[in-house]
Scaffold this motif. Structure first.
Motif, PDB file in Angstrom:
ATOM      1  N   GLU A   1       0.812  -1.225   0.000  1.00 41.88           N
ATOM      2  CA  GLU A   1       0.000   0.000   0.000  1.00 41.88           C
ATOM      3  C   GLU A   1       0.847   1.277   0.000  1.00 41.88           C
ATOM      4  O   GLU A   1       0.298   2.386   0.006  1.00 41.88           O
ATOM      5  N   ALA A   2       2.182   1.156  -0.056  1.00 47.55           N
ATOM      6  CA  ALA A   2       3.051   2.338  -0.069  1.00 47.55           C
ATOM      7  C   ALA A   2       2.769   3.176  -1.318  1.00 47.55           C
ATOM      8  O   ALA A   2       2.724   2.666  -2.425  1.00 47.55           O
ATOM      9  N   LYS A   3       2.585   4.468  -1.085  1.00 44.86           N
ATOM     10  CA  LYS A   3       2.272   5.400  -2.173  1.00 44.86           C
ATOM     11  C   LYS A   3       3.565   5.981  -2.751  1.00 44.86           C
ATOM     12  O   LYS A   3       4.636   5.868  -2.161  1.00 44.86           O
ATOM     13  N   LEU A   4       3.396   6.670  -3.864  1.00 43.10           N
ATOM     14  CA  LEU A   4       4.516   7.402  -4.434  1.00 43.10           C
ATOM     15  C   LEU A   4       4.828   8.605  -3.564  1.00 43.10           C
ATOM     16  O   LEU A   4       3.932   9.184  -2.935  1.00 43.10           O
ATOM     17  N   THR A   5       6.090   8.990  -3.546  1.00 42.69           N
ATOM     18  CA  THR A   5       6.495  10.236  -2.884  1.00 42.69           C
ATOM     19  C   THR A   5       6.068  11.393  -3.794  1.00 42.69           C
ATOM     20  O   THR A   5       5.616  11.176  -4.931  1.00 42.69           O
TER      21      THR A   5
END
Length: 182
Positions: free
Chosen positions: A19-23
């Protein structure tokens, strides 16, 4: 007919979880990626179901009005369910021994088999130009399948994002790196 597959490593992300999003930088890179492909005919987009992969290709999919197909075979490789302090060395070892497997993880051979299966299906399909969005380790294992000289050090030199073009003509597969990172 020459078939082309553009293999993309996702843009810069906040972390490793699915679930890590883009910076913020990754969001900008996704727009640059869309611009990069703007004049390229794309018939199909297949992506890892991880949020960072989808977000990397969404701007282009929107511009081209092409639906993103999610494929779990393109998910990040799990090296192990244990948290190793020397994971980097362990990963290096899996490039030297494709059958090496750590607790709860998958071997290089198993991970490579997943992405190779997707690529082979695409090459057999009617589509001429397909984008596959995945993760660095799977990308490196795929490129190693095409060229055995592509190894751990090449994986280390991949960028976020990165783009390689696979071409198949007369059952001959070649690749070239298209993305030039600043």
């Amino acid at each position: 007919m020459m078939k082309k597959i553009y293999v993309i490593r996702h843009c810069e992300a906040e972390g490793q979880p699915s679930e890590a999003k883009l910076t913020n930088k990754g969001d900008i890179q996704a727009l640059e990626l869309a611009e990069f492909f703007l004049d390229t005919k794309i018939d199909r987009i297949i992506s890892s179901p991880y949020k960072r992969a989808i977000q990397s290709i969404q701007p282009l999919a929107n511009l081209l009005n092409v639906e993103i197909e999610l494929n779990s075979l393109l998910s990040e490789r799990v090296l192990s369910t244990n948290n190793y302090s020397d994971w980097y060395e362990k990963l290096r070892n899996t490039f030297n021994d494709f059958e090496l497997k750590f607790e709860g993880g998958e071997s290089s051979q198993e991970a490579a088999k997943r992405i190779i299966g997707v690529v082979e299906e695409v090459f057999k399909s009617e589509n001429e130009n397909t984008i596959i969005v995945t993760h660095g380790n799977l990308m490196a294992l795929l490129l190693n399948y095409v060229n055995k000289k592509f190894g751990f050090d090449d994986w280390k030199n991949l960028s976020n994002p990165d783009v390689f073009l696979l071409k198949v003509q007369n059952d001959n597969v070649t690749y070239a790196r298209l993305w030039k990172q600043d």
